[in-house]
Design an enzyme around this catalytic site. Structure first.
Site, PDB file in Angstrom:
ATOM      1  N   ASN A   1       0.930  -1.115   0.073  1.00 14.52           N
ATOM      2  CA  ASN A   1       0.200  -0.121   0.021  1.00 14.52           C
ATOM      3  C   ASN A   1       0.830   1.194   0.175  1.00 14.52           C
ATOM      4  OD1 ASN A   1      -1.846   2.023   0.452  1.00 14.52           O
ATOM      5  ND2 ASN A   1      -2.152   1.436   2.729  1.00 14.52           N
ATOM      6  N   TRP A   2       0.958   1.953  -1.066  1.00 16.70           N
ATOM      7  CA  TRP A   2       1.879   3.041  -1.293  1.00 16.70           C
ATOM      8  C   TRP A   2       1.244   4.331  -0.604  1.00 16.70           C
ATOM      9  CZ3 TRP A   2       3.890   2.460  -6.957  1.00 16.70           C
ATOM     10  CH2 TRP A   2       4.849   1.027  -6.970  1.00 16.70           C
ATOM     11  N   LYS A   3       0.075   4.167  -0.099  1.00 20.85           N
ATOM     12  CA  LYS A   3      -0.419   5.258   0.391  1.00 20.85           C
ATOM     13  C   LYS A   3      -0.403   6.774  -0.435  1.00 20.85           C
ATOM     14  CE  LYS A   3       0.357   3.477   4.810  1.00 20.85           C
ATOM     15  NZ  LYS A   3      -0.071   3.513   6.037  1.00 20.85           N
TER      16      LYS A   3
ATOM     17  N   HIS B   1      -9.605   0.825   4.546  1.00 20.60           N
ATOM     18  CA  HIS B   1      -8.424   1.131   5.343  1.00 20.60           C
ATOM     19  C   HIS B   1      -8.503   1.824   6.521  1.00 20.60           C
ATOM     20  CE1 HIS B   1      -3.956   2.298   6.323  1.00 20.60           C
ATOM     21  NE2 HIS B   1      -3.946   1.369   5.782  1.00 20.60           N
TER      22      HIS B   1
ATOM     23  N   GLU C   1      -6.897   4.325   7.746  1.00 20.36           N
ATOM     24  CA  GLU C   1      -6.853   5.746   7.622  1.00 20.36           C
ATOM     25  C   GLU C   1      -8.175   6.477   7.012  1.00 20.36           C
ATOM     26  OE1 GLU C   1      -3.054   5.527   5.545  1.00 20.36           O
ATOM     27  OE2 GLU C   1      -1.857   4.874   7.449  1.00 20.36           O
TER      28      GLU C   1
ATOM     29  N   GLU D   1      -5.639  -5.392  10.387  1.00 24.60           N
ATOM     30  CA  GLU D   1      -4.679  -4.229  10.603  1.00 24.60           C
ATOM     31  C   GLU D   1      -4.883  -3.562  11.858  1.00 24.60           C
ATOM     32  OE1 GLU D   1      -2.580  -3.340   6.762  1.00 24.60           O
ATOM     33  OE2 GLU D   1      -4.247  -1.776   7.082  1.00 24.60           O
TER      34      GLU D   1
ATOM     35  N   GLY E   1       2.036   2.063  10.757  1.00 25.82           N
ATOM     36  CA  GLY E   1       2.956   3.163  10.591  1.00 25.82           C
ATOM     37  C   GLY E   1       3.705   3.827  11.771  1.00 25.82           C
TER      38      GLY E   1
ATOM     39  N   SER F   1       3.116  -2.515  10.324  1.00 25.66           N
ATOM     40  CA  SER F   1       4.489  -2.268  10.530  1.00 25.66           C
ATOM     41  C   SER F   1       5.364  -3.633  10.077  1.00 25.66           C
ATOM     42  CB  SER F   1       4.748  -1.895  11.892  1.00 25.66           C
ATOM     43  OG  SER F   1       4.432  -0.447  12.000  1.00 25.66           O
TER      44      SER F   1
ATOM     45  N   GLY G   1       2.818  -1.368   4.277  1.00 28.33           N
ATOM     46  CA  GLY G   1       2.817   0.335   4.044  1.00 28.33           C
ATOM     47  C   GLY G   1       4.211   0.535   3.778  1.00 28.33           C
ATOM     48  N   GLY G   2       4.762   1.206   4.812  1.00 27.94           N
ATOM     49  CA  GLY G   2       6.163   1.914   4.719  1.00 27.94           C
ATOM     50  C   GLY G   2       7.147   0.946   4.401  1.00 27.94           C
TER      51      GLY G   2
HETATM   52  C1  PEP Z   1      -0.785  -0.029   5.762  1.00 31.23           C
HETATM   53  O1  PEP Z   1      -0.655   0.971   5.192  1.00 31.23           O
HETATM   54  O2  PEP Z   1      -1.811  -0.806   5.523  1.00 31.23           O
HETATM   55  C2  PEP Z   1       0.103  -0.352   6.790  1.00 31.23           C
HETATM   56  C3  PEP Z   1      -0.082  -1.681   7.336  1.00 31.23           C
HETATM   57  O3  PEP Z   1       1.366   0.336   6.686  1.00 31.23           O
HETATM   58  P1  PEP Z   1       2.599   0.247   7.689  1.00 31.23           P
HETATM   59  O4  PEP Z   1       3.093  -1.043   6.979  1.00 31.23           O
HETATM   60  O5  PEP Z   1       3.555   1.342   7.431  1.00 31.23           O
HETATM   61  O6  PEP Z   1       2.377   0.035   9.165  1.00 31.23           O
END
Ligand code: PEP
Length: 257
Positions: A9-11, A97, A99, A169, A175, A215, A236-237
């Site tokens: 997920n490049w957000k 998601h 966010e 999640e 994040g 994470s 994500g990151g």
């Molecule tokens: C996500 O955006 O779904 C996510 C899990 O981010 P991160 O891996 O950065 O926690």
């Protein structure tokens, strides 16, 4: 047998040029892996979908979007439909998601409409569920998961269920650098699978892929993947760099082989 699925997920990161570079880099790295037996999905921002679609066209890598709107078309300024995502080359779409729930008013009701729109357009929804830190501390994790799953999937039949992916999640792990321990993640995944079993029957529930997200890094993917109800990761990151994303896929492949 559930096929492992790892999605990035490049957000709201990466310009078109950067997205092309990242997807090309990931494609090159993953090409070196001899059939890892993993579904790989890249989810760039809307603006880069078409370009990334071109990059991954001749590979096994699949394309996903980060959201959609449930109407096919109309006067809905700023929104993008499932039909448009298909047209851009997507086969997956992230829905609900945290966010979006946190900052953009996403609710179980809108999640439900979006899942139905995705399915009606042959897109595989990656449906995100998970509790906040406050809810975990108040021992409401299972209650929140039940609410997200029951209401998010409301009206879906068994055939629909088999076409979706669920991402557990925990919001407190997204994040933040804090990962759920493999045991905490497994406990939540098991709970979700058992709930799906009650709603759709054990056999169907056993076939649903449940990814962990929060994470995920090369350092923790192996332990997470060893858990019986964890079928992959939503990253994500660590999906924003070729090396870390490729390493996550490699390590997951080692666990499942
Ligand atoms: C996500 O955006 O779904 C996510 C899990 O981010 P991160 O891996 O950065 O926690």
């Amino acid at each position: 047998m559930r096929k492992t699925i790892i999605a990035g997920n490049w957000k709201m990161y990466k310009t078109i040029k950067e997205a092309i570079e990242l997807s090309n880099g990931i494609k090159r790295e993953l090409f070196k892996l001899d059939n890892p037996g993993i579904d790989i999905v890249l989810c760039p921002a809307f603006t880069a979908l078409s370009e990334v679609a071109e990059v991954v066209a001749e590979s096994d890598i699949m394309l996903g979007a980060q959201d959609l709107y449930w109407q096919d078309e109309g006067a809905f300024t700023g929104e993008v439909s499932a039909k448009m995502l298909k047209d851009a080359g997507c086969t997956f779409v992230i829905i609900g998601h945290s966010e979006r729930r946190q900052f953009f008013g996403e609710t179980n009701e809108s999640v439900n409409k979006k899942i139905k729109a995705a399915l009606a357009n042959a897109l595989t929804p990656i449906v995100c569920v998970g509790e906040t830190l406050k809810q975990r501390e108040a021992r409401e994790t299972f209650k929140v998961l039940e609410d997200h799953v029951r209401n998010g999937l409301d009206g879906l039949n068994k055939e629909d269920l088999l076409k979706i992916v669920i991402a557990y999640e925990p919001v407190w792990a997204i994040g933040t650098g804090k990962t759920a321990t493999p045991e905490q993640a497994q406990e939540a995944h098991k709970y979700i699978r058992e709930l799906l079993g009650k709603l759709y029957g054990k056999e169907a529930a056993a076939q649903v892929r449940i990814q962990y997200g929060g994470s995920v890094k090369p350092e923790n993917i192996s332990a997470l993947m060893r858990q019986p109800d964890i079928d992959g990761a939503l990253v994500g990151g660590a999906s924003l760099q070729v090396a870390s994303f490729a390493e996550i896929v490699k390590k997951a492949a080692e666990v499942i082989k």
